[in-house]
Design an enzyme around this catalytic site. Sequence first.
Site, PDB file in Angstrom:
ATOM      1  N   GLY A  79       0.877  -1.116   0.177  1.00 23.95           N
ATOM      2  CA  GLY A  79       0.000  -0.006   0.097  1.00 23.95           C
ATOM      3  C   GLY A  79       0.841   1.402  -0.111  1.00 23.95           C
ATOM      4  N   ASP A  80       0.495   1.920   0.966  1.00 26.52           N
ATOM      5  CA  ASP A  80       1.494   3.476   1.095  1.00 26.52           C
ATOM      6  C   ASP A  80       2.133   3.291   2.237  1.00 26.52           C
ATOM      7  OD1 ASP A  80      -0.748   3.253   2.704  1.00 26.52           O
ATOM      8  OD2 ASP A  80      -1.242   5.561   2.699  1.00 26.52           O
ATOM      9  N   GLU A  81       2.669   2.069   2.868  1.00 22.48           N
ATOM     10  CA  GLU A  81       3.400   1.738   3.768  1.00 22.48           C
ATOM     11  C   GLU A  81       4.986   1.490   3.437  1.00 22.48           C
ATOM     12  OE1 GLU A  81       3.856  -0.990   7.851  1.00 22.48           O
ATOM     13  OE2 GLU A  81       2.015  -0.953   6.573  1.00 22.48           O
TER      14      GLU A  81
END
Length: 403
Positions: free
Chosen positions: A327-329
């Site tokens: 994801g955006d991690e």
Amino acid sequence: MTDQARPLPTLRQVLTRVHFRVTLFAVGIAGLTVLLTGFTTVGLYAKQNLKLIAQTASYSVAPAIIFDDADAARRSIAPLASTDGIAEITVSVNGGRILAQWKSPVRPAPWLSVNRIVEALYFTDPTIAPVVHEGVRIGEVRVRGRTGLISGYIQAGLLGTLACLIVTGIATFLLARHLQGEVIAPLRAIAAVAHAVRVDRAFDRRAPKATILEVDTLRDDFNALLAELEQWQHRLRYENETLSHRATHDALTGLPNRALFDQQLAAMLEQAIRDGTTFAVLYADGNGFKQVNDRFGHAAGDVVLAEIGVRLRAGLRAQDLAARLGGDEFGLLLAAPSDLAAVSRVREGIAAAMALPIDLPSGEQVSVSLSIGAAVYPRDGADVAALIHHADSEMFAAKRSTR
């Protein structure tokens, strides 16, 4: 007929017969050696190729198994299914239930055929790769290989070897008087090359030019067979390296993925324990990334993620690591020696880099910040789990503070 009545063979007949047998034996051994070496090499590379494909598929289908999404699982294995040499890919969850499956349409082979023999030797059992999520096995991927590529090589090799034997037989019969000096020496050179290929894997070796047309034709066929085998080796090696890179790197950002991040974190911890040094683990999560996807679409979101990866990597040293965890991690590893001061410098650098707006394909700009949590060994934890927990907790605290 008695022994006295049986005529004795002439010296020419004896030499012709002996030379003929020796030549056929030498060429047969040389051809068989190359075929066996090539068959073994291609088989081993094919098995390694299946193993890498299974590992890649296990990483790709993990989210689909977690959410029990059969369509997502099929989409995950679709790119791998187009790879040459794949007959079947099956994704199953714990308990044996099949979540997704792809099979290559094949024609049934005769009971006694090259395909049957190759299948019995190399593809009897499928290659199995477990699907693991947070240390727990949640399913498995089974990959079966297709025998077409290896069978084609064997058939071509057998035909080439047979052609070489026929040419050699004719040449030996017609040029018996010249066998000692003009035929035996080139055949010995071919045998020496075959030996080098078998023992040293020297696929770049070639037999020298001969002075007799038929023997030189054999040399050409032999070298052509070696060239084909060398191309197979390079191709399989390239495919294995490509699949290995795909298995350890994120396709969108080009950064290492979670698997490689975990591997490097464990290695860094082991070295820090051995050397008595410190290092840092950082977790970063995007703020407002969902709004970017909702407003501008997923294509714009991909551009933002790729740019975040570029800016994170630009703010680190060569020995540090930035990875996309999902994801955006993102995760960062600051190599030893790294302490709280180093963490502060990296945080400030990331904040400054992310303050600049990101250009979208539409011509618009967006700004995305990152919530960052950090853990320094051994201050914030003595093992991997403790360090990750501390960094994760700090990251969520920073995200709550931002909200």
